[in-house]
Design an enzyme around this catalytic site. Structure first.
Site, PDB file in Angstrom:
ATOM      1  N   HIS A  24       0.896  -1.113  -0.155  1.00  0.00           N
ATOM      2  CA  HIS A  24       0.048  -0.073  -0.022  1.00  0.00           C
ATOM      3  C   HIS A  24       0.836   1.325   0.289  1.00  0.00           C
ATOM      4  CE1 HIS A  24      -2.999   2.907   2.124  1.00  0.00           C
ATOM      5  NE2 HIS A  24      -3.127   2.596   0.885  1.00  0.00           N
ATOM      6  N   ASN A  79      -4.406   4.299   7.490  1.00  0.00           N
ATOM      7  CA  ASN A  79      -5.891   4.640   7.133  1.00  0.00           C
ATOM      8  C   ASN A  79      -6.681   4.428   8.376  1.00  0.00           C
ATOM      9  OD1 ASN A  79      -5.663   5.840   4.767  1.00  0.00           O
ATOM     10  ND2 ASN A  79      -6.027   3.836   3.462  1.00  0.00           N
TER      11      ASN A  79
HETATM   12  N1  CAA Z   1       8.569  13.982  -7.522  1.00  0.00           N
HETATM   13  C1  CAA Z   1       9.228  14.164  -6.679  1.00  0.00           C
HETATM   14  N2  CAA Z   1       9.434  15.258  -5.715  1.00  0.00           N
HETATM   15  C2  CAA Z   1       8.262  16.063  -5.691  1.00  0.00           C
HETATM   16  C3  CAA Z   1       7.228  15.981  -6.879  1.00  0.00           C
HETATM   17  C4  CAA Z   1       7.431  14.903  -7.841  1.00  0.00           C
HETATM   18  N3  CAA Z   1       6.706  14.724  -8.491  1.00  0.00           N
HETATM   19  N4  CAA Z   1       6.403  16.823  -6.650  1.00  0.00           N
HETATM   20  C5  CAA Z   1       6.746  17.367  -5.421  1.00  0.00           C
HETATM   21  N5  CAA Z   1       8.130  16.747  -4.852  1.00  0.00           N
HETATM   22  C6  CAA Z   1       8.569  17.361  -3.667  1.00  0.00           C
HETATM   23  C7  CAA Z   1       9.016  18.640  -3.572  1.00  0.00           C
HETATM   24  O1  CAA Z   1      10.297  18.595  -4.105  1.00  0.00           O
HETATM   25  C8  CAA Z   1       9.002  19.061  -2.142  1.00  0.00           C
HETATM   26  O2  CAA Z   1      10.306  18.486  -1.543  1.00  0.00           O
HETATM   27  P1  CAA Z   1      11.277  19.169  -0.556  1.00  0.00           P
HETATM   28  O3  CAA Z   1      10.357  19.690   0.634  1.00  0.00           O
HETATM   29  O4  CAA Z   1      12.112  18.426  -0.111  1.00  0.00           O
HETATM   30  O5  CAA Z   1      11.575  20.630  -1.068  1.00  0.00           O
HETATM   31  C9  CAA Z   1       7.916  18.290  -1.578  1.00  0.00           C
HETATM   32  O6  CAA Z   1       7.650  17.185  -2.458  1.00  0.00           O
HETATM   33  C10 CAA Z   1       6.529  19.155  -1.685  1.00  0.00           C
HETATM   34  O7  CAA Z   1       6.417  19.630  -2.911  1.00  0.00           O
HETATM   35  P2  CAA Z   1       5.923  21.029  -3.049  1.00  0.00           P
HETATM   36  O8  CAA Z   1       6.326  21.856  -1.995  1.00  0.00           O
HETATM   37  O9  CAA Z   1       6.192  21.539  -4.468  1.00  0.00           O
HETATM   38  O10 CAA Z   1       4.381  21.096  -2.806  1.00  0.00           O
HETATM   39  P3  CAA Z   1       3.225  20.201  -3.616  1.00  0.00           P
HETATM   40  O11 CAA Z   1       2.269  20.973  -3.568  1.00  0.00           O
HETATM   41  O12 CAA Z   1       3.784  19.777  -4.932  1.00  0.00           O
HETATM   42  O13 CAA Z   1       2.878  18.770  -2.843  1.00  0.00           O
HETATM   43  C11 CAA Z   1       2.534  17.315  -0.891  1.00  0.00           C
HETATM   44  C12 CAA Z   1       2.704  18.850  -1.394  1.00  0.00           C
HETATM   45  C13 CAA Z   1       3.786  16.605  -1.379  1.00  0.00           C
HETATM   46  C14 CAA Z   1       1.293  16.795  -1.547  1.00  0.00           C
HETATM   47  C15 CAA Z   1       2.425  17.495   0.597  1.00  0.00           C
HETATM   48  O14 CAA Z   1       1.592  18.566   0.831  1.00  0.00           O
HETATM   49  C16 CAA Z   1       2.192  16.479   1.543  1.00  0.00           C
HETATM   50  O15 CAA Z   1       2.845  15.400   1.480  1.00  0.00           O
HETATM   51  N6  CAA Z   1       0.810  16.238   1.706  1.00  0.00           N
HETATM   52  C17 CAA Z   1       0.241  15.369   2.515  1.00  0.00           C
HETATM   53  C18 CAA Z   1      -0.010  14.198   1.588  1.00  0.00           C
HETATM   54  C19 CAA Z   1      -0.720  13.086   2.495  1.00  0.00           C
HETATM   55  O16 CAA Z   1      -0.826  12.806   3.645  1.00  0.00           O
HETATM   56  N7  CAA Z   1      -0.604  12.052   1.661  1.00  0.00           N
HETATM   57  C20 CAA Z   1      -1.247  10.701   2.308  1.00  0.00           C
HETATM   58  C21 CAA Z   1      -2.650  10.529   1.957  1.00  0.00           C
HETATM   59  S1  CAA Z   1      -3.338   9.062   2.299  1.00  0.00           S
HETATM   60  C22 CAA Z   1      -3.069   7.961   1.156  1.00  0.00           C
HETATM   61  O17 CAA Z   1      -2.379   7.986   0.344  1.00  0.00           O
HETATM   62  C23 CAA Z   1      -3.566   6.596   1.419  1.00  0.00           C
HETATM   63  C24 CAA Z   1      -4.831   6.189   1.130  1.00  0.00           C
HETATM   64  O18 CAA Z   1      -4.983   4.874   1.036  1.00  0.00           O
HETATM   65  C25 CAA Z   1      -6.053   6.931   1.141  1.00  0.00           C
END
Ligand code: CAA
Length: 301
Positions: free
Chosen positions: A157, A208
């Site tokens: 996952h 989750n």
């Molecule tokens: N590839 C590599 N790195 C990337 C990237 C990509 N495509 N896009 C963004 N990044 C990196 C950026 O370089 C940055 O890294 P640093 O902090 O080291 O500089 C970091 O990710 C954040 O990027 P941004 O500041 O540009 O922000 P963003 O708006 O593009 O993305 C986010 C932000 C990564 C989504 C962040 O807000 C985050 O982590 N949010 C929480 C997400 C979360 O909780 N996910 C889990 C959801 S639950 C789930 O998925 C399970 C389920 O079954 C429901």
């Protein structure tokens, strides 16, 4: 020390583990595209299977845009991006999975859809290939029960966005063998460079089961009408240093996915904290699913 048949880390890592070189990903939506990108960036020969050419085009665009974003953020060199793109192929034929060492199912969170993918994978893939599921909540044992290789089925996952989030939950069913766990663990840690936690085959696994009730509570608070979406999100971002607030996160995950996971959590554990609130039901019925449809708690271009 292992505390039960389904629990604990793999035990046989000292014995040679058959490597995974060719990977299949079934489903090229948000999660499938992200998982395929992670595999391709790791240099693995990665095949994405989708239902039709339009879905393939959507998957290809998502991956290309995400790779470009990684280059723009200095997370990836331009050469590495090109290598990743070269490692990717696409097909509408499940039969093309025949030469894969491992396939990861990442279709929508519907039992019927996933069972049909597992039947098809089992039919075409070699007997020693591993079948993995990216399900958020459906029991791994249920999916494995329609295959001839229950011991070689594992939950894998990933979290959204998969190229960014370091964690993978590895889920062992009552039938998954230690050799399969070893191979899956090695693949996720050594090939993909991800961090693993080992989970029992229970709805919601670890993350989750904690995250979804929190998101549902944020939706209930918003529905009470006394606090704005922006303030709920700002509260958790600036009060607890979360990277995004709960309603923004709902839009990122997709409200249909949240509803599906909540339904499974409620069915398995009951508890009003797991029950999907009426507003979530109405938004899903209206097609306001979050970022992927351009509208959820917020609007997107
Ligand atoms: N590839 C590599 N790195 C990337 C990237 C990509 N495509 N896009 C963004 N990044 C990196 C950026 O370089 C940055 O890294 P640093 O902090 O080291 O500089 C970091 O990710 C954040 O990027 P941004 O500041 O540009 O922000 P963003 O708006 O593009 O993305 C986010 C932000 C990564 C989504 C962040 O807000 C985050 O982590 N949010 C929480 C997400 C979360 O909780 N996910 C889990 C959801 S639950 C789930 O998925 C399970 C389920 O079954 C429901």
């Amino acid at each position: 020390m292992s505390t039960g048949l389904e629990q604990g880390p793999p035990v046989g890592l000292e014995s040679p583990v058959k490597p995974v070189n060719r990977v299949g990903v079934i489903g090229g939506g948000t999660m499938g595209s992200g998982i395929a990108e992670v595999c391709a960036r790791a240099g693995l020969d990665t095949l994405v299977v989708e239902v039709d050419l339009s879905a393939i085009s959507g998957a290809r665009t998502r991956i290309t845009e995400s790779l470009a974003k990684a280059v723009a953020r200095n997370k990836l060199s331009s050469d590495a991006k090109d290598l990743a793109l070269d490692s990717l192929s696409f097909s509408t034929d499940m039969g093309d999975l025949a030469d894969r060492d491992l396939a990861i199912e990442a279709v929508i969170e519907s039992l019927e859809e996933k069972l049909s993918v597992f039947r098809a994978m089992d039919k075409v893939m070699e007997p020693d290939a591993i079948l993995a599921t990216n399900t958020s909540s459906i029991p791994v044992i249920t999916l494995s029960s329609v295959t001839s290789r229950s011991g070689m089925v594992v939950g894998m996952h990933f979290f959204n966005p998969a190229p960014v989030q370091p964690l993978v939950e590895l889920v062992r069913s009552l039938n998954t063998t230690s050799a399969t766990m070893d191979r899956a663990h090695q693949f996720v840690v050594e090939n993909l460079g991800k961090k693993v936690i080992h989970c029992r085959d229970r709805a919601g696994f670890v993350v989750n089961r904690l995250l979804i009730p929190y998101l549902l509570d944020a939706i209930r608070m918003y529905d009470e009408g006394k606090v704005s979406a922006a303030d709920i999100d700002s509260g958790m971002m600036h009060g607890c240093s979360h990277p995004m607030g709960p309603l923004t996160l709902c839009d990122l995950i997709g409200l249909d996915t949240i509803e599906a996971v909540a339904d499974v959590l409620y069915e398995e554990f009951k508890g009003s904290h797991n029950a999907p609130p009426p507003l979530l039901r109405r938004m899903v019925a209206a097609g306001h699913l979050g970022r992927k449809t351009g509208k959820g708690f917020y609007e997107y271009q």
